[in-house]
Design an enzyme around this catalytic site. Structure first.
Site, PDB file in Angstrom:
ATOM      1  CG  LEU A   8      -1.821  -1.187   1.370  1.00 21.91           C
ATOM      2  CD1 LEU A   8      -2.931  -0.801   2.725  1.00 21.91           C
ATOM      3  CD2 LEU A   8      -3.118  -0.899   0.286  1.00 21.91           C
ATOM      4  CG  ASP A   9       0.202   4.386  -2.833  1.00 24.26           C
ATOM      5  OD1 ASP A   9       0.983   3.677  -3.362  1.00 24.26           O
ATOM      6  OD2 ASP A   9      -0.563   5.093  -3.274  1.00 24.26           O
ATOM      7  CG  MET A  10       4.531   6.510   3.891  1.00 23.20           C
ATOM      8  SD  MET A  10       6.102   7.403   4.174  1.00 23.20           S
ATOM      9  CE  MET A  10       5.640   8.757   3.391  1.00 23.20           C
TER      10      MET A  10
ATOM     11  CB  THR B  35      -2.940   3.756   1.281  1.00 25.82           C
ATOM     12  OG1 THR B  35      -2.750   4.987   0.327  1.00 25.82           O
ATOM     13  CG2 THR B  35      -4.205   3.246   1.327  1.00 25.82           C
TER      14      THR B  35
END
Length: 560
Positions: free
Chosen positions: A407-409, A411
């Site tokens: 996951l993106d940082m 998110t």
């Protein structure tokens, strides 16, 4: 007060409750200071009401010409008499010119018709025309075709004759073997003599063929190569002149720092990974602002850049919204120009730690699902080591935990972790085959009228602004997202995203882009505006258990 276009130092009436910051803006990640906002509003008023240049920003339906939005920059500066004002600049050229009243000049004006660059450019254009004329001339084209046709015909006939010689030789060998016991010694000797003559015949036939064609090919080649040599000489001359012109241009872009030291583009980019200055380096707003400030003994206080105009087809750009300076071109240049200034710390380098144990949503002997906090890395970064990966290694010291996806940082939400390689491979196959069902929940910064739909916009990394992504139909990877609106309330939209592909920043770009939903996710500091957090959460994950083969459905409700 003088009109905007009559001055380059634009005085600011600063409210007494606005304090001057102790440190200059970190230009690659910032929230605009009140002074920057004040200066930007003044410049935007000029662009909206008083601008005396003709440029189609895509804001007026009746405007003529190609639509080109533009990045503008403001730098609040202080004079030696302590008075406060701001400088204004634009990136690249504006209305086909580098010079406009009220805006600081470029470091070097490549558009000056009397300058060495324009003169050199005209000489290169003349060379290009000569090369094009020669390459398309009947003499060159026919000479090239004749030479290539002769080579091809020679090769074809040579292959055909060699095959015939090979077949005839096989026939002679067969005849020698079959007739040795049938014919009398004298008759057999006559046969061998005849076969020898045949062999000699084909030997000379091959020699004659080579001689004939070598003469034809050599004659055609001589004529063609005389023209080709002339063409190659022109191209080499063009290449050398282009390199010389580019080097001379790079030397003209000499940038000051706060200490008064100067470096040109070649010096600045010498120790970077690219080494060669990229096209347009030094033409952005920020370097222009710094250069003018230093040359005129103005102290930089704060700065900001904003987009003015319609959103481009590739990048996510919103009218009047603030954006950081570009990294590929400006980071090395500003890294030099900010020497001697007291600059804010880079917030990206701040170590983000999550002291509390990660919330375990599900665990068995083969896998574990965790709730990743927002602003926390999935795997270790270059400067940040603390991550879900490292925490899982601490949590499972006797296993070899492997993240199945990321996951993106910014998110939060469900992350799937395998406890061994076999489980990891099985789960990865499910992701590759797209049998894993994912649902994200987000809040959009706006009210969406559509209830559901599909977004299909291919994505690739923005080479000028990593890690940001942009839409690119030529080189982008396919990216598809289904969405379903849950609630629209008080200027916000609660929405479910069902990503069919899993590209970097896919949901964020698909939400914010002009060909997507045109509404950034609330708190998106890359494609929208910053808030207390990015309102994007991986809420549900459904997949087949790699051992039990039963369906696992995991839910982790969003904290917003």
């Amino acid at each position: 007060m003088k009109k905007f276009e009559d001055v380059l130092f634009h005085p600011l009436q600063v409210d007494s409750n606005i304090e001057l910051p102790e440190k200059f803006t970190f230009p690659f990640y910032y929230e605009p200071h009140a002074l920057s906002i004040l200066a930007s509003e003044d410049l935007q008023h000029y662009l909206e009401k008083e601008a005396d240049f003709d440029h189609n920003f895509g804001l007026k339906p009746d405007a003529q010409g190609m639509v080109i939005g533009k990045m503008f920059g403001v730098m609040v500066v202080q004079r030696e008499d302590q008075s406060i004002g701001y400088l204004a600049a634009f990136s690249g050229k504006l209305a086909e010119s580098n010079v406009h009243k009220g805006f600081v000049p470029t470091v070097y004006d490549t558009l000056n018709p009397k300058g060495f660059y324009k003169i050199g450019e005209q000489e290169l254009n003349q060379m290009n025309k000569e090369i094009e004329i020669l390459e398309s001339s009947d003499d060159y084209c026919s000479a090239k075709k004749k030479y290539e046709d002769n080579v091809k015909a020679f090769d074809s006939e040579l292959k055909e004759l060699k095959q015939t010689i090979k077949e005839k030789k096989a026939e002679r060998n067969k005849l020698r073997d079959s007739e040795v016991n049938k014919l009398s010694p004298e008759a057999y000797e006559n046969l061998l003599e005849e076969l020898k003559k045949q062999s000699i015949y084909y030997h000379f036939r091959l020699k004659d063929l080579k001689n004939d064609w070598n003469l034809k090919v050599e004659e055609a080649e001589t004529h063609f190569k005389s023209l080709q040599t002339r063409l190659d000489t022109l191209k080499e001359k063009r290449k050398a002149q282009s390199a010389s012109l580019q080097k001379q241009l790079h030397e003209q872009y000499a940038f000051l720092d706060a200490n008064g030291d100067t470096k040109d583009l070649l010096d600045i980019f010498e120790n970077t990974t690219v080494r060669i200055p990229p096209a347009g380096a030094g033409e952005c707003a920020a370097p222009k602002l710094f250069q003018y400030a230093y040359e005129n003994a103005l102290k930089p206080i704060v700065m900001a850049e904003f987009w003015w105009g319609a959103s481009p087809k590739s990048q996510v750009r919103k009218h009047k919204q603030f954006y950081p300076a570009c990294r590929s071109k400006c980071e090395p240049i500003l890294g030099h120009m900010m020497q001697g200034l007291t600059v804010e710390d880079n917030p990206i380098l701040e170590v983000k730690k999550h002291e509390a144990p990660l919330e375990i949503l599900y665990e068995d002997d083969y896998l574990v699902l965790v709730n990743k906090p927002h602003e926390f890395l999935s795997v270790p970064g270059k400067t940040h080591l603390d991550s879900v990966q490292t925490k899982m290694q601490q949590y499972l010291p006797n296993s070899r935990p492997l993240l199945v996806h990321r996951l993106d940082m910014s998110t939060s939400g469900i992350l799937l972790v395998a406890k061994n390689e076999k489980t990891h491979k099985n789960l990865q196959k499910q992701f590759i085959k797209r049998t894993v069902k994912k649902r994200y929940v987000a809040i959009l910064n706006g009210e969406l009228s559509k209830k559901e739909g599909i977004i299909d916009l291919p994505l690739r990394v923005d080479l000028d602004n990593r890690p940001q992504q942009l839409v690119c139909y030529e080189h982008g990877k396919p990216a598809t997202t289904k969405y379903e609106v849950i609630e629209v309330k008080e200027g916000k939209t609660r929405i479910h995203f069902y990503p069919i592909t899993g590209r970097t920043h896919q949901l964020r770009v698909h939400a914010a882009h002009g060909n997507g939903l045109k509404m950034p996710i609330l708190g998106d500091d890359l494609y929208g505006t910053k808030a207390e957090r990015l309102h994007l959460h991986a809420e549900e994950l459904t997949f087949e258990h790699p051992v039990t083969k039963k369906e696992l459905h995991i839910v982790c409700e969003a904290p917003f």
